[in-house]
Enzyme design. Structure first.
Site, short mmCIF file in Angstrom:
data_model
loop_
_atom_site.label_atom_id
_atom_site.label_comp_id
_atom_site.label_asym_id
_atom_site.label_seq_id
_atom_site.Cartn_x
_atom_site.Cartn_y
_atom_site.Cartn_z
N HIS A 188 63.85 77.54 38.46
CA HIS A 188 64.09 76.38 37.59
C HIS A 188 63.79 76.71 36.13
CE1 HIS A 188 64.16 74.06 41.39
NE2 HIS A 188 65.15 73.50 40.73
N ARG A 295 68.22 65.97 36.47
CA ARG A 295 67.04 66.28 37.29
C ARG A 295 65.86 65.48 36.75
NH1 ARG A 295 69.40 71.63 36.66
NH2 ARG A 295 69.69 72.65 38.68
N ARG A 331 69.68 62.02 39.69
CA ARG A 331 69.11 62.41 40.99
C ARG A 331 67.70 61.85 41.09
NH1 ARG A 331 68.77 68.69 42.44
NH2 ARG A 331 66.92 68.64 41.11
N ASP A 453 69.94 75.82 46.14
CA ASP A 453 69.12 75.69 47.34
C ASP A 453 69.91 76.05 48.59
OD1 ASP A 453 66.44 75.07 46.70
OD2 ASP A 453 67.12 73.14 45.93
N ARG A 463 64.21 81.49 46.36
CA ARG A 463 64.86 81.65 45.05
C ARG A 463 63.86 81.95 43.93
NH1 ARG A 463 66.82 75.39 43.80
NH2 ARG A 463 66.97 75.98 41.64
N CYS A 500 77.13 71.12 41.76
CA CYS A 500 76.24 71.10 40.60
C CYS A 500 75.28 72.29 40.60
CB CYS A 500 75.48 69.78 40.51
SG CYS A 500 74.35 69.52 41.87
C1 PEP Z 1 70.73 73.18 43.67
O1 PEP Z 1 69.87 73.36 44.54
O2 PEP Z 1 71.81 73.82 43.63
C2 PEP Z 1 70.52 72.18 42.62
C3 PEP Z 1 71.45 71.88 41.76
O3 PEP Z 1 69.28 71.61 42.55
P1 PEP Z 1 68.00 72.35 41.90
O4 PEP Z 1 68.50 73.60 41.21
O5 PEP Z 1 67.38 71.38 40.98
O6 PEP Z 1 67.15 72.62 43.08
MG MG Z 2 68.27 71.93 44.76
#
Ligand code: PEP
Ligand code: MG
Length: 538
Positions: A188, A295, A331, A453, A463, A500
């Protein structure tokens, strides 16, 4: 000139003066304070923040360096919790009326000295832990990274690593680009840097040498390196590249306001992923046709307590109003795993990525979710709201959220509180959601595929973990088959379909996404124009 290599999070180049942020070196001034109790409360808050961070560090590093090495963070936690240490600091603030930073530094120096003089090797080694943990507390008292950057111009920030919350608190007025020694390009932290349009190099082979502060650097994310004290020639090449990028931005402007239609006549919605209210301006300046992912958890993480319904309402209302009639996908908080902070009081988890996060955290702590949903429904009057639920694995979870929404609506109705229209959709980011996408599609208005994810959970690759990063392949055939399957379910139920996750911005896959019926792509704002160009003028 020195050249250091790292991993870029997105293409780009920046030229500026370096600021080295070494958590271990904080300047401490001796200041008189008036309000002793407030100063002690400030100290306690900073200490708690450090204890929580140390716990996170312990859990994160246990997988990478093993329990024995990671236990250093537990030892440091014990120092921060030690009664003698705390009493000495608090009584110094009280008796000498000094600022907390100064009291921590003084107590740390004298305690470390005592430990250094002990016969026992183990005890002597604890002197370093006392100094380390004290530096961390002083750093927290100084307000973290943003407050220690003293420069009239935005800097090239070089540091060991940044947490998502630290990155979220940075501003483009202060920081031009980021160079870190650790980290993962799928984290992130990397995503937030991208959203802010900051070129960033992760896992860079560089030392945290304070003497670099003030030197000129070129962060070249085309060639995956940072040049320190660049030669005339290298500087000239970089400046030309920067000019070329600026010219390209001018060319992009010609596409501004135009509908994104492919030569075959397909219309695509290009939306922005954002993490804060401030990011809305970046999204609009990049011609976003809506927000595909807000987010909201970062707003929670930047606070010392849960934001109230009104605080949230104000933010959501502003985002919706700024976007006018364009869709805004908000979200519900995806807290947990790497997005946790002290006041959440998360349980200790062995595998936080598989733990209490996303919608399961929200349903488990339903008061927090109810507060957010109330704020969202009130804000729905001010724009085109789409509520997105994270980390869904079952239809039951969706039904539970509908029940909460119905109860809120009834309650608002009885009180005469008006709400507007809104849609409800789910993130498809677990293999379970993919496999039941036909059932989910029958119950929701839209899907948004979270490939970040989905890749993590499908390939069993953390990740966040830099050591398994080479195996993190979002273009894996398994992911593509899942994308196909989700598209079929969405089409059969005629619901909106978008991606996304970061994969949406991968220009080599744009044709593939369009051919499968993905009619919305939500990406970091800086990627909207490149995508638009790719679709309109392939
Ligand atoms: C994802 O998991 O692809 C997503 C967009 O959510 P985040 O990156 O905030 O986990
Ligand atoms: Mg995610």
């Amino acid at each position: 000139m020195q050249i250091k290599y790292g991993k870029p999070v997105m293409e780009g180049i920046s030229i500026g003066k370096i600021f080295v942020y070494n958590r271990m070196n904080n300047d401490v001034c001796d200041e008189r304070i008036v309000d002793v109790e407030t100063e002690i409360a400030r100290y306690k808050e900073a200490r708690t923040e450090v204890i929580v961070n140390l716990q996170e560090l312990y859990e994160k590093s246990i997988h990478t360096v093993g329990k024995a090495t990671a236990s250093i963070f537990l030892i440091q936690q014990m120092v921060a919790q030690d009664d003698n240490y705390n009493t000495a600091i608090e009584s110094m603030i009280r008796s000498q009326k000094v600022n907390a930073q100064y009291a921590v530094a003084k107590v740390a120096d004298s305690m470390a000295l005592i430990f250094k003089m002990m016969d026992n090797t183990y005890m002597r080694e604890r002197a370093a832990d006392i100094s380390d943990v004290s530096e961390k507390i002083i750093n927290a008292l100084n307000g973290g990274i943003v407050n220690v950057i003293h420069s009239d111009e935005p800097v090239v920030l070089i540091t060991d690593d940044l947490s998502p919350t630290e990155t979220y608190k940075l501003t483009r007025e202060k920081v031009l680009s980021i160079v870190t020694i650790n980290g993962s390009v799928n984290s992130h932290t990397a995503i937030i840097a991208k959203t802010m349009g900051l070129p960033a190099l992760i896992k860079t082979d560089i030392e945290l040498n304070e003497n670099l502060t003030g030197k000129l650097a070129i962060v070249d994310c085309y060639h995956n390196c940072v040049y320190i004290d660049p030669s005339e020639e290298v500087l000239e090449v970089a400046q030309n590249r920067l000019q070329r990028d600026l010219k390209q931005k001018e060319i992009y402007k010609e596409l501004r306001g135009k509908k994104t239609v492919s030569p075959q006549g397909k219309t695509i919605n290009l939306l922005a992923n954002i993490n804060s209210l401030n990011d809305v301006d970046i999204a609009l300046s990049n011609d976003a046709e809506g927000i595909g992912l807000f987010r909201t958890e970062f707003f929670f993480l930047a606070k010392e307590r849960f934001p109230t319904e009104n605080e949230q309402f104000e933010i959501y209302k502003k985002v919706l109003m700024k976007m006018g009639d364009k869709p805004v996908t908000i979200r519900t908080f995806d807290l947990g795993a790497d997005k946790a902070t002290e006041y959440l009081r998360m349980p200790e988890e062995k595998n936080p990525a598989l733990g209490l996060r996303g919608i399961r955290f929200g349903l488990n702590r339903s008061n927090i979710l109810i507060t957010q949903l109330k704020a969202l429904l009130r804000a729905s009057l001010y724009g085109n709201l789409k509520i997105l639920l994270p980390l869904i694995i079952s239809v039951e979870e969706v039904e539970k959220v509908y029940k909460i929404l119905n109860d809120i609506e009834d309650n608002f109705h009885s009180k005469g509180i008006e709400i507007g229209d809104y849609k409800v959709g789910v993130m498809i980011e677990t293999p379970a959601a993919v496999m039941i996408s036909d059932l989910l599609a029958a119950r929701v208005d839209f899907f948004s595929v979270g490939t970040n994810d989905l890749t993590q959970y499908t390939l069993a690759i953390d990740r966040q973990n830099q050591f398994v990063e080479p195996y993190y392949n979002a273009k894996h055939t398994a992911i593509k088959r899942m994308l196909d399957m989700v598209a079929v379910s969405a089409k059969a139920n005629a619901i909106e379909l978008s991606i996304c996750g970061e994969l949406a911005a991968n220009l080599t896959l744009t044709d593939y996404f369009l051919s499968r019926g993905y009619n919305s792509l939500s990406v970091v704002p800086e990627m909207i124009f490149p995508l638009k160009q790719k679709i309109m003028i392939p």
